[in-house]
Design a protein around this motif. Structure first.
Motif, PDB file in Angstrom:
ATOM      1  N   GLU A  78      -5.460  63.288  76.627  1.00 33.59           N
ATOM      2  CA  GLU A  78      -6.154  62.420  77.582  1.00 33.59           C
ATOM      3  C   GLU A  78      -7.037  63.249  78.505  1.00 33.59           C
ATOM      4  OE1 GLU A  78      -4.654  59.880  81.340  1.00 33.59           O
ATOM      5  OE2 GLU A  78      -3.878  59.165  79.417  1.00 33.59           O
ATOM      6  N   ALA A  79      -6.532  64.399  78.931  1.00 28.56           N
ATOM      7  CA  ALA A  79      -7.314  65.280  79.805  1.00 28.56           C
ATOM      8  C   ALA A  79      -8.570  65.778  79.085  1.00 28.56           C
ATOM      9  CB  ALA A  79      -6.460  66.458  80.259  1.00 28.56           C
ATOM     10  N   ILE A  80      -8.433  66.131  77.796  1.00 27.09           N
ATOM     11  CA  ILE A  80      -9.585  66.583  77.011  1.00 27.09           C
ATOM     12  C   ILE A  80     -10.630  65.473  76.921  1.00 27.09           C
ATOM     13  CG2 ILE A  80     -10.342  67.220  74.679  1.00 27.09           C
ATOM     14  CD1 ILE A  80      -7.620  68.699  74.409  1.00 27.09           C
ATOM     15  N   ASN A  81     -10.184  64.257  76.658  1.00 25.89           N
ATOM     16  CA  ASN A  81     -11.115  63.122  76.578  1.00 25.89           C
ATOM     17  C   ASN A  81     -11.810  62.885  77.910  1.00 25.89           C
ATOM     18  OD1 ASN A  81     -10.652  62.562  73.875  1.00 25.89           O
ATOM     19  ND2 ASN A  81      -8.932  61.206  74.306  1.00 25.89           N
ATOM     20  N   SER A  82     -11.063  63.042  79.001  1.00 27.58           N
ATOM     21  CA  SER A  82     -11.646  62.853  80.335  1.00 27.58           C
ATOM     22  C   SER A  82     -12.725  63.891  80.611  1.00 27.58           C
ATOM     23  CB  SER A  82     -10.551  62.938  81.409  1.00 27.58           C
ATOM     24  OG  SER A  82      -9.645  61.874  81.276  1.00 27.58           O
ATOM     25  N   ILE A  83     -12.454  65.146  80.243  1.00 27.52           N
ATOM     26  CA  ILE A  83     -13.434  66.207  80.433  1.00 27.52           C
ATOM     27  C   ILE A  83     -14.710  65.903  79.645  1.00 27.52           C
ATOM     28  CG2 ILE A  83     -13.934  68.641  79.961  1.00 27.52           C
ATOM     29  CD1 ILE A  83     -10.891  69.154  80.489  1.00 27.52           C
ATOM     30  N   LEU A  91     -17.341  57.947  84.130  1.00 25.66           N
ATOM     31  CA  LEU A  91     -16.089  58.036  84.864  1.00 25.66           C
ATOM     32  C   LEU A  91     -14.932  57.982  83.880  1.00 25.66           C
ATOM     33  CD1 LEU A  91     -14.896  58.053  87.779  1.00 25.66           C
ATOM     34  CD2 LEU A  91     -14.711  55.565  87.581  1.00 25.66           C
ATOM     35  N   ALA A  92     -14.004  58.931  84.002  1.00 25.44           N
ATOM     36  CA  ALA A  92     -12.895  58.981  83.044  1.00 25.44           C
ATOM     37  C   ALA A  92     -11.634  59.474  83.732  1.00 25.44           C
ATOM     38  CB  ALA A  92     -13.245  59.895  81.875  1.00 25.44           C
ATOM     39  N   GLY A  93     -10.486  59.014  83.229  1.00 25.39           N
ATOM     40  CA  GLY A  93      -9.197  59.406  83.781  1.00 25.39           C
ATOM     41  C   GLY A  93      -8.245  58.228  83.785  1.00 25.39           C
ATOM     42  N   ARG A  94      -7.104  58.384  84.431  1.00 19.48           N
ATOM     43  CA  ARG A  94      -6.084  57.336  84.456  1.00 19.48           C
ATOM     44  C   ARG A  94      -5.977  56.733  85.853  1.00 19.48           C
ATOM     45  NH1 ARG A  94      -2.089  55.550  81.236  1.00 19.48           N
ATOM     46  NH2 ARG A  94      -2.637  57.119  79.688  1.00 19.48           N
ATOM     47  N   LEU A  95      -5.904  55.414  85.888  1.00 16.48           N
ATOM     48  CA  LEU A  95      -5.679  54.671  87.129  1.00 16.48           C
ATOM     49  C   LEU A  95      -4.265  54.109  87.063  1.00 16.48           C
ATOM     50  CD1 LEU A  95      -6.859  53.468  89.772  1.00 16.48           C
ATOM     51  CD2 LEU A  95      -7.583  51.485  88.421  1.00 16.48           C
ATOM     52  N   LYS A  96      -3.405  54.513  88.009  1.00  8.56           N
ATOM     53  CA  LYS A  96      -1.991  54.134  87.979  1.00  8.56           C
ATOM     54  C   LYS A  96      -1.684  53.188  89.132  1.00  8.56           C
ATOM     55  CE  LYS A  96      -1.116  58.514  87.989  1.00  8.56           C
ATOM     56  NZ  LYS A  96      -0.420  59.818  88.064  1.00  8.56           N
ATOM     57  N   ILE A  97      -1.259  51.975  88.777  1.00 12.33           N
ATOM     58  CA  ILE A  97      -0.993  50.934  89.769  1.00 12.33           C
ATOM     59  C   ILE A  97       0.364  50.299  89.483  1.00 12.33           C
ATOM     60  CG2 ILE A  97      -1.793  48.740  90.742  1.00 12.33           C
ATOM     61  CD1 ILE A  97      -4.616  49.504  89.975  1.00 12.33           C
ATOM     62  N   SER A  98       1.125  50.048  90.531  1.00 12.30           N
ATOM     63  CA  SER A  98       2.407  49.347  90.417  1.00 12.30           C
ATOM     64  C   SER A  98       2.318  48.073  91.244  1.00 12.30           C
ATOM     65  CB  SER A  98       3.533  50.243  90.935  1.00 12.30           C
ATOM     66  OG  SER A  98       4.801  49.670  90.698  1.00 12.30           O
ATOM     67  N   ILE A  99       2.759  46.953  90.673  1.00 16.57           N
ATOM     68  CA  ILE A  99       2.629  45.673  91.373  1.00 16.57           C
ATOM     69  C   ILE A  99       3.934  44.892  91.313  1.00 16.57           C
ATOM     70  CG2 ILE A  99       0.174  45.570  90.804  1.00 16.57           C
ATOM     71  CD1 ILE A  99       0.773  43.395  88.763  1.00 16.57           C
ATOM     72  N   VAL A 100       4.168  44.091  92.355  1.00 15.22           N
ATOM     73  CA  VAL A 100       5.324  43.192  92.336  1.00 15.22           C
ATOM     74  C   VAL A 100       5.076  42.113  91.292  1.00 15.22           C
ATOM     75  CG1 VAL A 100       5.972  43.641  94.720  1.00 15.22           C
ATOM     76  CG2 VAL A 100       4.336  41.821  94.234  1.00 15.22           C
ATOM     77  N   VAL A 121     -11.858  54.877  81.555  1.00 15.67           N
ATOM     78  CA  VAL A 121     -10.695  54.786  82.440  1.00 15.67           C
ATOM     79  C   VAL A 121      -9.521  54.171  81.682  1.00 15.67           C
ATOM     80  CG1 VAL A 121      -9.744  53.688  84.522  1.00 15.67           C
ATOM     81  CG2 VAL A 121     -12.054  54.645  84.550  1.00 15.67           C
ATOM     82  N   ASN A 122      -8.378  54.838  81.712  1.00 16.40           N
ATOM     83  CA  ASN A 122      -7.147  54.304  81.139  1.00 16.40           C
ATOM     84  C   ASN A 122      -6.300  53.728  82.263  1.00 16.40           C
ATOM     85  OD1 ASN A 122      -7.592  55.071  78.405  1.00 16.40           O
ATOM     86  ND2 ASN A 122      -7.110  57.178  78.948  1.00 16.40           N
ATOM     87  N   LEU A 123      -5.821  52.515  82.063  1.00  8.75           N
ATOM     88  CA  LEU A 123      -5.048  51.825  83.094  1.00  8.75           C
ATOM     89  C   LEU A 123      -3.560  51.874  82.784  1.00  8.75           C
ATOM     90  CD1 LEU A 123      -4.819  49.901  85.575  1.00  8.75           C
ATOM     91  CD2 LEU A 123      -5.127  47.999  83.969  1.00  8.75           C
ATOM     92  N   SER A 124      -2.771  52.276  83.767  1.00 11.05           N
ATOM     93  CA  SER A 124      -1.313  52.196  83.687  1.00 11.05           C
ATOM     94  C   SER A 124      -0.867  51.214  84.757  1.00 11.05           C
ATOM     95  CB  SER A 124      -0.690  53.578  83.931  1.00 11.05           C
ATOM     96  OG  SER A 124       0.719  53.479  83.996  1.00 11.05           O
ATOM     97  N   PHE A 278      -7.318  61.136  96.638  1.00 13.65           N
ATOM     98  CA  PHE A 278      -7.612  60.319  95.469  1.00 13.65           C
ATOM     99  C   PHE A 278      -8.290  61.122  94.361  1.00 13.65           C
ATOM    100  CE2 PHE A 278      -7.852  56.796  98.703  1.00 13.65           C
ATOM    101  CZ  PHE A 278      -6.698  56.166  98.289  1.00 13.65           C
ATOM    102  N   SER A 279      -7.976  60.766  93.128  1.00 20.29           N
ATOM    103  CA  SER A 279      -8.732  61.252  91.982  1.00 20.29           C
ATOM    104  C   SER A 279     -10.089  60.542  91.988  1.00 20.29           C
ATOM    105  CB  SER A 279      -7.986  60.918  90.688  1.00 20.29           C
ATOM    106  OG  SER A 279      -7.974  59.504  90.488  1.00 20.29           O
ATOM    107  N   PRO A 280     -11.077  61.060  91.235  1.00 18.21           N
ATOM    108  CA  PRO A 280     -12.374  60.361  91.155  1.00 18.21           C
ATOM    109  C   PRO A 280     -12.226  58.910  90.701  1.00 18.21           C
ATOM    110  CG  PRO A 280     -12.573  62.571  90.261  1.00 18.21           C
ATOM    111  CD  PRO A 280     -11.115  62.353  90.527  1.00 18.21           C
ATOM    112  N   VAL A 281     -11.302  58.646  89.768  1.00 17.46           N
ATOM    113  CA  VAL A 281     -11.094  57.277  89.280  1.00 17.46           C
ATOM    114  C   VAL A 281     -10.539  56.387  90.382  1.00 17.46           C
ATOM    115  CG1 VAL A 281      -9.712  55.846  87.717  1.00 17.46           C
ATOM    116  CG2 VAL A 281     -10.836  57.892  86.859  1.00 17.46           C
ATOM    117  N   ALA A 282      -9.509  56.864  91.098  1.00 15.29           N
ATOM    118  CA  ALA A 282      -8.901  56.075  92.166  1.00 15.29           C
ATOM    119  C   ALA A 282      -9.903  55.814  93.282  1.00 15.29           C
ATOM    120  CB  ALA A 282      -7.667  56.790  92.712  1.00 15.29           C
ATOM    121  N   SER A 283     -10.692  56.822  93.636  1.00 11.97           N
ATOM    122  CA  SER A 283     -11.705  56.666  94.675  1.00 11.97           C
ATOM    123  C   SER A 283     -12.754  55.639  94.266  1.00 11.97           C
ATOM    124  CB  SER A 283     -12.366  58.021  94.951  1.00 11.97           C
ATOM    125  OG  SER A 283     -13.311  57.913  95.981  1.00 11.97           O
ATOM    126  N   ALA A 284     -13.183  55.702  93.017  1.00 14.42           N
ATOM    127  CA  ALA A 284     -14.175  54.742  92.522  1.00 14.42           C
ATOM    128  C   ALA A 284     -13.618  53.330  92.527  1.00 14.42           C
ATOM    129  CB  ALA A 284     -14.614  55.133  91.106  1.00 14.42           C
TER     130      ALA A 284
END
Length: 307
Positions: A78-83, A91-100, A121-124, A278-284
C-alpha cells in the motif's frame, strides 16, 4: 513459495474475522472463492494455518504469525502504491475512521464524494459502539471518529456535521392512546435498551436521570437494527435516532410517540485527538468536510428537517 498478494489478503481477513463467511462478505467475494484462496495458500506450507473444530475455524499459532507477516507485507505494498500515486500528483494513502453504529446512516454520505474524487485513497471504516470508538481514538489507531456524545475524559477537537434527534418509538399496532404524553409514560411501558457503551443508551439514561424516571427495562440488544426489529414485533418501545428509521416510518412499521421533552437533541460530530498531526489524506478530508458539509446535508438529509 509462490503465494500471491491476493491469497495473503484473503487469509488476513479470515484471521481477523475468524470466519470464512465474514471474510467473504467483507472482501465482496463468494465463500467458495475465499475457501479456494485459503486452500491454495495452505498448500504452500507443511504446517496448518487453520483448524476446524465443529463448524468453527480457528487460526493456529503458526497461522497467526503468517497473518501478522501478511499484514506487514500488504501495508508495504500500500505504501508503494501511495508513493507512485503521489509522484503522479494524486492524493493517496489510507483514511481511518471509526463510527458509532447509528453513524452508518450518516457517515457514508460524508465520504462518498471525497472517495470518488480521490481514487488513490483507501478507506478503513470501523462501525462499532461508542466505547470501542473512543478506545480507537485514545490509542491513536484512527484519524477521525464520528460520535453524537463527546468523550468525557479525552481532549478532542471537533466539527459539527448535523443534528441528531431521538424519539420514543413504537410499533404500528402499539397500545398507547393517541395524543401527547408526559415523560412519566416512560415508567409505564416496557423499554428496549441498547447495550452498555452505546451512545444511544447513554442519551436515554441521561434523560431518565434528569427527569427522575424509574423505568421498566424490557430487554437489552446489541444493535440498532435488533432494537428496531424488536419494536416492530411489538416486544416493547425504545428511544431511537430518527436517522436510522426513515424507511420504517415511511412504510408505517414504526410510529413516533409524542412525549414531553422529546425529541432529545444532540449533534453528530467528527472528532480527533487534540494536537493530532494529520497525514495528507486526513488533512485533505478535513478540508473537504469543512467546504462541502452544507451541500451534503442539503442533498441527503432534507427529509430530516420535517421531524
Amino acid at each position: 513459495m509462490n503465494y500471491t498478494l491476493h491469497q495473503l489478503q484473503v487469509f488476513l481477513k479470515i484471521a481477523q474475522t475468524q470466519s470464512v463467511t465474514k471474510a467473504s462478505i467483507e472482501l465482496h467475494l463468494s465463500q467458495p472463492a475465499v475457501s479456494i484462496q485459503l486452500k491454495n495458500l495452505q498448500e504452500q506450507f507443511e504446517i496448518p494455518l487453520t483448524e476446524v473444530i465443529g463448524r468453527k475455524i480457528y487460526i493456529t499459532d503458526f497461522g497467526k504469525e503468517i497473518a501478522e507477516a501478511a499484514e506487514n507485507i500488504l501495508k508495504e505494498v500500500e505504501a508503494i502504491n501511495s508513493i507512485r500515486l503521489n509522484y503522479q500528483g494524486q492524493l493517496a494513502g489510507r483514511l481511518k475512521i471509526s463510527i458509532v453504529s447509528t453513524g452508518k446512516y450518516v457517515m457514508p454520505h460524508f465520504l462518498s464524494s471525497f472517495i470518488k474524487q480521490n481514487q488513490g485513497v483507501n478507506l478503513s471504516l470501523d462501525v462499532t459502539n461508542k466505547s470501542r470508538v473512543i478506545e480507537n481514538l485514545e490509542n491513536n489507531e484512527i484519524d477521525f471518529a464520528l460520535v453524537s456524545v463527546l468523550p468525557e475524559n479525552l481532549q478532542v477537537e471537533s466539527i459539527v456535521l448535523m443534528q441528531n434527534k431521538l424519539f420514543l418509538i413504537g410499533s404500528k399496532g402499539q397500545d398507547l392512546q393517541k395524543g401527547h404524553h408526559c415523560s412519566d409514560i416512560l415508567c409505564e411501558i416496557p423499554l428496549i435498551y441498547r447495550e452498555q457503551g452505546s451512545g444511544t443508551r447513554h442519551v436515554m439514561e441521561e434523560f431518565m436521570k434528569q427527569n427522575n424516571l424509574t423505568v421498566l427495562k424490557k430487554m437489552e440488544l446489541t444493535s440498532n437494527e435488533a432494537v428496531k426489529q424488536a419494536v416492530i414485533a411489538g416486544l416493547g418501545y425504545s428511544v431511537m435516532p430518527i436517522i436510522g428509521i426513515k424507511n420504517e416510518l415511511k412504510n408505517g412499521d414504526l410510529e413516533i410517540i409524542p412525549v414531553g421533552g422529546f425529541p432529545i437533541k444532540s449533534n453528530w460530530q467528527i472528532i480527533w485527538i487534540k494536537g493530532k498531526k494529520f497525514s495528507p489524506v486526513a488533512s485533505a478530508y478535513l478540508n473537504h468536510i469543512k467546504k462541502e458539509k452544507r451541500k451534503i446535508i442539503k442533498e441527503n438529509f432534507q427529509w430530516f428537517e420535517r421531524y
